[in-house]
Write an enzyme that holds these catalytic residues in place. Structure first.
Site, PDB file in Angstrom:
ATOM      1  CB  CYS A 150      -0.906  -0.025   1.229  1.00  0.00           C
ATOM      2  SG  CYS A 150      -1.830   1.488   1.444  1.00  0.00           S
TER       3      CYS A 150
ATOM      4  CB  CYS B 166      -0.462   2.438   4.095  1.00  0.00           C
ATOM      5  SG  CYS B 166      -1.974   1.817   3.407  1.00  0.00           S
ATOM      6  CG  ASP B 167       3.393   1.081   4.338  1.00  0.00           C
ATOM      7  OD1 ASP B 167       2.963   1.523   5.411  1.00  0.00           O
ATOM      8  OD2 ASP B 167       3.207  -0.088   3.955  1.00  0.00           O
TER       9      ASP B 167
END
Ligand code: NAP
Length: 299
Positions: free
Chosen positions: A127, A130-131
């Protein structure tokens, strides 16, 4: 007794909840992880009719809030089994409904290569939204050729110094608009006809080895690898009440019915031609409407 229990709080499940909630039904949504499903990871959604551009997170949160306002109950529990009589057994409790809609979507597919699990959170991610921020001014690779991979590469190109986009074929499956955008980025390099075959590093990922279709290998120094090779469903728990195809998707009759009366299916988890936000919400609305219509017939 609930009127409808919906398994899964992604766009399909929440749309079913929206339609059933607006019809004043007693609705329970059971979700194993977080609301929003896969779309929550999309940095931008730009092909949803009527919305020019929205982040997947904002879209999912708007839908969640819309549903919550209707008084729909949402519980975070994992469904372990559904009985033919619509008893739904979770890891915490047992519920009964007049109809059940399975809208469990699909989970990120893994490369299934050595050390993939070890490097999760230490260089390997599924993701970018997200990261991605962990890779500011670093070198990253994205693996995949669908819309998710293309979008992740676009997103990462604004954060990282360099983005390799590695795909196993010589053309992308995702939309041309995203491909054109990537072609305009100086820090993005396409690597076609290649697979990621090895992950190296001590405590964290330091390099990957790619192998082209001719069998030649090459090592690329990267700080991060974003795996975006699609999703796979997980429907084994429901195999007593639905038919599942060889790829794990639920066979649907007339789009949303299953082989068991009053158990329906909606969204990415069913056999279908196109898995998109638009088709997921379409399924969600149809499943709830059909369930409510068939409930009326029962009375
Ligand atoms: P996808 O469209 O299924 O694409 C998966 C990609 O990964 C394909 O290019 C596939 O290669 C490749 N792949 C699969 N298994 C692989 C393996 N073992 N090793 C290497 N490569 C592998 O998945 P997705 O991109 O996650 O998208 C899923 C659905 O959501 C699609 O319908 C997509 O359009 C939709 N989506 C929409 C948006 C949006 O903006 N609205 C955003 C994200 C996703 P091949 O091409 O060779 O099969």
């Amino acid at each position: 007794m609930y009127d409808i229990i919906i398994v899964g709080a992604g766009p399909a499940g929440l749309t079913s909840a929206l339609y059933a909630g607006r019809a004043n039904k007693k609705v329970l949504v059971l979700e194993a992880k977080n609301y929003g499903g896969q779309i929550i990871n999309a940095s931008k959604v730009e092909n949803y009719p009527g919305i020019e551009s929205i982040s997947g997170f904002d879209y999912a949160t708007n839908l969640y809030n819309q549903v919550k306002k209707l008084g729909v109950e949402i519980k975070y529990e994992t469904v372990l089994r559904i009985e033919e009589d619509r008893t739904v057994i979770t890891d915490k409790d047992k519920y009964q409904a007049r109809a059940v809609i399975i809208a469990t979507g699909a989970a990120n597919r893994k490369l299934n290569i050595e050390r993939e699990q070890d490097f999760m959170g230490k260089g390997v991610s599924y993701c970018a939204t997200c990261d991605g921020h962990f890779y500011k001014n670093k070198i990253v690779a994205v693996n995949g050729g669908g819309n998710t991979a293309l979008q992740e590469a676009i997103y990462l190109s604004d954060i990282a110094d360099k983005v390799y986009l590695i795909h196993r074929r010589d053309e992308f499956r995702g939309e041309e608009a995203y491909v054109s955008e990537l072609k305009g980025k100086d820090n993005v390099e396409f690597i076609f006809n290649s697979n990621v075959v090895e992950l190296n590093g001590d405590d964290k990922l330091e390099s990957i080895v790619i192998k082209d279709n001719g069998g030649n290998t090459k090592e690329l120094k990267v700080d991060g690898l974003f795996i975006a090779i699609g999703q796979a469903p997980s429907n084994e728990a429901f195999s007593n009440v639905v038919d599942i195809n060889d790829y794990g998707y639920i066979e649907a009759i007339d789009d949303v019915r299953t082989k068991t009366d009053c158990i329906y299916v909606a969204g990415d988890t069913r056999v279908k031609e196109l898995r998109q936000l638009t088709t997921a919400v379409g399924d969600g609305s149809i499943a709830a409407t059909v369930a409510m219509k068939e409930m009326r017939k029962d009375n």
